[in-house]
Design a protein around this motif. Structure first.
Motif, PDB file in Angstrom:
ATOM      1  N   ALA A 136      23.033 -16.051  40.823  1.00 15.73           N
ATOM      2  CA  ALA A 136      21.577 -16.237  40.809  1.00 15.73           C
ATOM      3  C   ALA A 136      21.162 -17.582  40.232  1.00 15.73           C
ATOM      4  CB  ALA A 136      20.923 -15.097  40.026  1.00 15.73           C
ATOM      5  N   THR A 137      21.988 -18.195  39.428  1.00 17.76           N
ATOM      6  CA  THR A 137      21.593 -19.418  38.714  1.00 17.76           C
ATOM      7  C   THR A 137      22.598 -20.538  38.969  1.00 17.76           C
ATOM      8  OG1 THR A 137      22.709 -18.552  36.738  1.00 17.76           O
ATOM      9  CG2 THR A 137      20.335 -18.221  36.892  1.00 17.76           C
ATOM     10  N   VAL A 138      22.809 -20.864  40.248  1.00 14.09           N
ATOM     11  CA  VAL A 138      23.749 -21.924  40.601  1.00 14.09           C
ATOM     12  C   VAL A 138      23.128 -23.290  40.306  1.00 14.09           C
ATOM     13  CG1 VAL A 138      25.040 -22.999  42.460  1.00 14.09           C
ATOM     14  CG2 VAL A 138      24.823 -20.520  42.374  1.00 14.09           C
ATOM     15  N   THR A 139      23.799 -24.095  39.490  1.00 16.47           N
ATOM     16  CA  THR A 139      23.318 -25.449  39.199  1.00 16.47           C
ATOM     17  C   THR A 139      24.438 -26.469  39.322  1.00 16.47           C
ATOM     18  OG1 THR A 139      23.666 -25.033  36.830  1.00 16.47           O
ATOM     19  CG2 THR A 139      21.442 -24.691  37.685  1.00 16.47           C
ATOM     20  N   ASP A 140      25.454 -26.365  38.484  1.00 18.41           N
ATOM     21  CA  ASP A 140      26.540 -27.356  38.458  1.00 18.41           C
ATOM     22  C   ASP A 140      27.896 -26.684  38.627  1.00 18.41           C
ATOM     23  OD1 ASP A 140      24.809 -29.586  37.885  1.00 18.41           O
ATOM     24  OD2 ASP A 140      24.603 -28.763  35.874  1.00 18.41           O
ATOM     25  N   ASN A 141      27.983 -25.767  39.578  1.00 19.01           N
ATOM     26  CA  ASN A 141      29.230 -25.024  39.711  1.00 19.01           C
ATOM     27  C   ASN A 141      30.274 -25.795  40.512  1.00 19.01           C
ATOM     28  OD1 ASN A 141      27.425 -24.513  41.952  1.00 19.01           O
ATOM     29  ND2 ASN A 141      28.921 -23.039  42.678  1.00 19.01           N
ATOM     30  N   PHE A 142      31.526 -25.436  40.307  1.00 24.17           N
ATOM     31  CA  PHE A 142      32.622 -25.919  41.141  1.00 24.17           C
ATOM     32  C   PHE A 142      33.387 -24.699  41.635  1.00 24.17           C
ATOM     33  CE2 PHE A 142      34.612 -25.607  36.982  1.00 24.17           C
ATOM     34  CZ  PHE A 142      35.862 -25.076  37.268  1.00 24.17           C
ATOM     35  N   GLY A 143      34.205 -24.893  42.666  1.00 22.62           N
ATOM     36  CA  GLY A 143      34.888 -23.755  43.252  1.00 22.62           C
ATOM     37  C   GLY A 143      36.342 -24.051  43.566  1.00 22.62           C
ATOM     38  N   LEU A 144      37.081 -22.991  43.840  1.00 19.91           N
ATOM     39  CA  LEU A 144      38.492 -23.106  44.174  1.00 19.91           C
ATOM     40  C   LEU A 144      38.815 -22.077  45.257  1.00 19.91           C
ATOM     41  CD1 LEU A 144      41.167 -24.556  43.285  1.00 19.91           C
ATOM     42  CD2 LEU A 144      41.634 -22.503  41.928  1.00 19.91           C
TER      43      LEU A 144
END
Length: 327
Positions: A136-144
């Motif tokens: 709900a609060t995506v801002t500075d995410n990274f993923g794998l």
């Protein structure tokens, strides 16, 4: 002096050419423009024009790809504007270059401004009812992303800039040809999503018909609410049919179905469809919408010309001429 300048310029051009060759730029997209003429009693008519340019710009290397984020505006002169972008870094390929063979294991790191915070789902969702499940609060995410052959693919995303560490983790399974399944969880909404899809035609050996089905269930643990989505899709000889069902978190049951036909006559693409949508099966008489659509298209000189019409029974009639260019 002049000779030295020419040699220097030649060297710069060679270096620039090498950099361009080493970092290919892939540009694709589409341009579309048209009008919607709406006729609704007692209004005689209303018009609205639209024009839209959608571009996808990727810089690709052997071990990475950088893509401009959605909604990015780029100004090359007079001002410096930071460009929102996302990078995919292929760690397995980079490790292989260093002598570490990952075999059938592929590992990709996602960093930047447009990294997905959504759990994987395999729901077809032909009526665009389901929104899936996301942080709900995506801002500075990274993923794998970790993928093993064509059997399983795991995706995880986290935003380390927030104290609560909102994250999502999901896995997609492809146990046999024609069957996909996925499961995901996010601590941000404290929810679980489970979905499955089957290519029925390939499973039973049907050659002249496309037939598939998918289902998805979203359960929010704190709210103790459940949303269920299911659909069936079929197509044969230009005739298509799909049926979609949804039970919302408020336990409202919805149903939608659409039958369509498309063909080509003398290089003209022709289509027609009928769609029925019931927003509440407990009150069909007052929540149902029926739509008839028809369209014709012709491609000439790399430009697609189209004329589409839609009539909502007891509602609006819309006539939409348009042109589109893909590149």
């Amino acid at each position: 002096m002049k000779k030295k300048f020419v040699l220097t310029l030649a060297l710069v051009l060679v270096v620039a050419g090498t950099l361009v060759a080493a970092t290919p730029i892939e540009v694709s997209g589409s341009f579309s423009a048209g009008y919607d003429f709406e006729f609704t009693a007692p209004t005689a008519g209303a018009t609205g024009g639209t024009a839209e340019l959608v571009t996808v710009l990727d810089f690709t290397g052997d071990f990475w790809k950088v893509s401009l984020a959605n909604g990015t505006a780029v100004l090359l002169e007079d001002a410096f504007i930071p460009v929102a972008a996302t990078a995919e870094i292929y760690l397995d390929k980079a490790l292989a270059e260093q002598g570490v063979d990952m075999g059938d294991l592929a590992v990709t790191l996602h960093v930047g401004d447009d990294v997905s915070g959504s759990a994987t789902t395999v729901l077809a969702d032909p009526n665009d009812w389901a929104g899936g499940m996301s942080m709900a609060t995506v801002t500075d995410n990274f993923g794998l992303t970790v993928k093993y052959s064509d059997l399983v693919e795991v995706y995880a995303s986290v935003d380390p800039s927030l104290k609560a560490l909102p994250m999502v983790i999901s896995a997609k399974f492809m146990p046999i040809d024609g069957v996909d399944a996925a499961v995901g969880f996010t601590n941000d909404a404290n929810g679980v999503i489970v979905s499955a899809a089957a290519d029925i035609a390939s499973l039973v050996g049907l050659e002249d018909i496309a037939l598939s089905a998918s289902v998805e269930d979203i359960y929010l643990l704190d709210a103790e609410t459940n949303e269920l989505n299911a659909d069936v899709n079929a197509e044969v000889s230009g005739v298509g049919l799909w049926v979609a069902y949804q039970m919302t978190a408020a336990e409202v049951n919805k149903l939608a179905a659409k039958a369509s036909y498309s063909t080509t006559v003398q290089d003209f693409g022709l289509s027609a469809s009928f769609k029925a949508e019931m927003a509440d099966l407990a009150d069909i008489a007052n929540t149902s919408t029926y739509t008839i659509e028809a369209g014709a298209g012709y491609a000439m000189g790399g430009v697609n010309y189209a004329l589409d019409a839609a009539y909502v029974i007891d509602g609006t009639f819309t006539l939409s001429p348009s042109v589109s260019i893909s590149f």
